[in-house]
Motif scaffolding. Structure first.
Motif, PDB file in Angstrom:
ATOM      1  N   VAL A   1     -32.571  13.235 -26.323  1.00  0.00           N
ATOM      2  CA  VAL A   1     -33.487  13.414 -25.196  1.00  0.00           C
ATOM      3  C   VAL A   1     -34.827  12.786 -25.562  1.00  0.00           C
TER       4      VAL A   1
ATOM      5  N   GLY B   1     -37.853  15.755 -22.791  1.00  0.00           N
ATOM      6  CA  GLY B   1     -36.628  16.543 -22.664  1.00  0.00           C
ATOM      7  C   GLY B   1     -35.566  15.944 -21.754  1.00  0.00           C
TER       8      GLY B   1
ATOM      9  N   SER C   1     -29.027  20.775 -24.820  1.00  0.00           N
ATOM     10  CA  SER C   1     -29.923  21.925 -24.953  1.00  0.00           C
ATOM     11  C   SER C   1     -30.515  22.030 -26.353  1.00  0.00           C
TER      12      SER C   1
ATOM     13  N   TRP D   1     -33.195  19.374 -26.529  1.00  0.00           N
ATOM     14  CA  TRP D   1     -34.306  19.813 -25.683  1.00  0.00           C
ATOM     15  C   TRP D   1     -35.109  20.909 -26.375  1.00  0.00           C
TER      16      TRP D   1
ATOM     17  N   SER E   1     -38.963  20.717 -27.245  1.00  0.00           N
ATOM     18  CA  SER E   1     -39.818  21.643 -26.513  1.00  0.00           C
ATOM     19  C   SER E   1     -40.623  22.558 -27.434  1.00  0.00           C
TER      20      SER E   1
ATOM     21  N   ASN F   1     -32.411  27.228 -20.826  1.00  0.00           N
ATOM     22  CA  ASN F   1     -32.091  25.961 -21.509  1.00  0.00           C
ATOM     23  C   ASN F   1     -32.314  25.973 -23.017  1.00  0.00           C
TER      24      ASN F   1
END
Length: 166
Positions: free
Chosen positions: A61, A65, A86, A89, A93, A119
């Motif tokens: 990603v 994201g 996920s 991400w 994140s 997520n």
């Protein structure tokens, strides 16, 4: 009248010369992988897991994201696609690899509630891809028998593109 025009022109010149500085201060540049490099990382991660006789999905990603590259090996479970994305991400994140997040999100720890957010996947296999100390992307691997193996394969994906990140 001449003084007013001169003042107005002086102000306009000052405004024009100040605009680029203001524009630079109001924006910033983030490193980002080109698609070919992102694909190289996921291919290397899947290959590394194949060499350990396990089938996985690998995803990259961007720093926002958004999924940039994805490769699901032939027998990787259907759940591994969303889980790999996920994990990548989550690493981007929270600016932390998911193996590290696992340790701080155990019951009673300060980050315990993180795993309940949408997520978020707190399992090994999500890693940041850094360029000059800044996050350029994240890679996530899912499908190996353990998060530790997923993490090793994600590391192999990053290692495969390391020279291109300099």
């Amino acid at each position: 009248m001449k003084a007013a025009i001169s003042t107005l022109l002086g102000s306009a010149v000052l405004a024009l010369t100040a605009t680029p500085v203001q524009a630079e201060e109001a924006t910033f540049n983030n490193p980002s992988l080109v698609p070919e490099v992102a694909m190289k990382a996921v291919k290397a991660a899947v290959k590394a897991c194949r060499e350990q006789e396990t089938q996985v999905t690998a995803a990259v990603v961007d720093e926002g994201g958004n999924t940039q590259a994805l490769m699901r090996d032939r027998y990787a479970g259907p759940h591994t696609v969303d889980t790999a994305i996920s994990k990548a991400w989550t690493a981007v994140s929270f600016r932390t690899d998911t193996l590290e997040l696992r340790d701080i999100t155990e019951p009673g720890k300060s980050g315990y509630g993180i795993q309940n957010l949408p997520n978020v996947t707190i399992l090994g296999g999500g890693k940041q891809i850094m360029v000059n100390g800044r996050i350029a992307a994240g890679i996530g691997v899912s499908g190996a028998p353990s998060g530790g193996i997923d993490d090793q394969c994600a590391t192999a994906g990053i290692d495969a593109i390391q020279e291109e990140l300099l």
